[in-house]
Design a protein around this motif. Structure first.
Motif, mmCIF file in Angstrom:
data_model
loop_
_atom_site.group_PDB
_atom_site.id
_atom_site.type_symbol
_atom_site.label_atom_id
_atom_site.label_comp_id
_atom_site.label_asym_id
_atom_site.label_seq_id
_atom_site.Cartn_x
_atom_site.Cartn_y
_atom_site.Cartn_z
ATOM 1 N N UNK A 158 44.462 65.388 -12.999
ATOM 2 C CA UNK A 158 43.456 65.977 -12.098
ATOM 3 C C UNK A 158 43.544 65.475 -10.659
ATOM 4 N N UNK A 159 44.576 64.723 -10.319
ATOM 5 C CA UNK A 159 44.683 64.163 -8.962
ATOM 6 C C UNK A 159 44.602 65.233 -7.884
ATOM 7 N N UNK A 160 45.205 66.382 -8.121
ATOM 8 C CA UNK A 160 45.190 67.461 -7.124
ATOM 9 C C UNK A 160 43.761 67.826 -6.733
ATOM 10 N N UNK A 161 42.839 67.735 -7.671
ATOM 11 C CA UNK A 161 41.451 68.113 -7.421
ATOM 12 C C UNK A 161 40.755 67.162 -6.458
ATOM 13 N N UNK A 162 41.253 65.935 -6.368
ATOM 14 C CA UNK A 162 40.645 64.914 -5.506
ATOM 15 C C UNK A 162 41.439 64.700 -4.215
ATOM 16 N N UNK A 163 42.461 65.513 -4.022
ATOM 17 C CA UNK A 163 43.272 65.424 -2.811
ATOM 18 C C UNK A 163 42.647 66.201 -1.666
ATOM 19 N N UNK A 164 43.427 66.398 -0.607
ATOM 20 C CA UNK A 164 42.907 67.108 0.563
ATOM 21 C C UNK A 164 42.561 68.561 0.246
ATOM 22 N N UNK A 165 41.472 69.032 0.865
ATOM 23 C CA UNK A 165 41.023 70.410 0.685
ATOM 24 C C UNK A 165 40.627 71.005 2.024
ATOM 25 N N UNK A 166 40.542 72.319 2.041
ATOM 26 C CA UNK A 166 40.027 73.034 3.207
ATOM 27 C C UNK A 166 39.051 74.099 2.711
ATOM 28 N N UNK A 167 38.095 74.407 3.568
ATOM 29 C CA UNK A 167 37.174 75.497 3.269
ATOM 30 C C UNK A 167 37.926 76.813 3.426
ATOM 31 N N UNK A 168 37.635 77.781 2.592
ATOM 32 C CA UNK A 168 38.288 79.088 2.680
ATOM 33 C C UNK A 168 37.243 80.188 2.632
#
Length: 167
Positions: free
Chosen positions: A52-62
């Protein structure tokens, strides 16, 4: 939407854990036919792919529907007539796979997935990695991807079990 997602995760996780538990240690590590993984290898692939690491990585609003790609994910990964090749990074190792360790790893991944679904902003898009052909996923789409990918491998593991029991 969130309640259904969490329910889906729970059903998939419970089904997987029950299925793994139904194998004997020997069956879990038996190659059902040439070129196939053992159930133990499938379990390892599931927990590697479900990290699940991807879920806690960088994100952007879309500015798009957060589950826009879920239909395409399900269409592809639940098409059991298609043979897929695993990326090297999530391929299982050779050799013996202890069933108890597999159960522990799957429980851990599923706890993380459930926590993520319950606590994170699901509408944000993860930017650290993209599944080829899909582009970036929102957290919601990643969770659905992990769940649907696991459903595909539950089917594979059921087929392995049927072959091993007939042998």
């Amino acid at each position: 939407m969130k309640t259904q997602l969490i329910n889906d995760i729970d059903i998939t996780g419970s089904t997987l854990l029950q299925l793994i538990s139904s194998f004997s240690e020997e069956e879990f590590n038996t190659i059902p036919f040439e070129g196939s993984w053992t159930a133990g290898q499938v379990a390892e692939h599931i927990w590697k792919a479900g990290d699940c690491e991807i879920l806690y990585g960088p994100t952007v609003a879309v500015d798009r529907v957060p589950d826009e790609k879920v239909g395409a994910i399900k269409t592809l990964f639940l098409n059991f007539g298609i043979k897929m090749t695993s990326p090297e990074s999530i391929r299982p190792g050779e050799g013996y796979h202890p069933k108890a360790a597999a159960l522990d790893n799957i429980r851990s991944i599923w706890d993380k997935l459930t926590t993520a679904a319950n606590t994170l902003t699901l509408e944000e898009e993860c930017t650290a990695f993209e599944v080829p052909g899909f582009g970036p996923f929102t957290r919601l789409e990643w969770i659905q991807f992990i769940n649907t990918h696991t459903q595909r491998h539950i089917q594979q593991m059921q087929n392995i079990q049927a072959k091993v029991l007939r042998a």
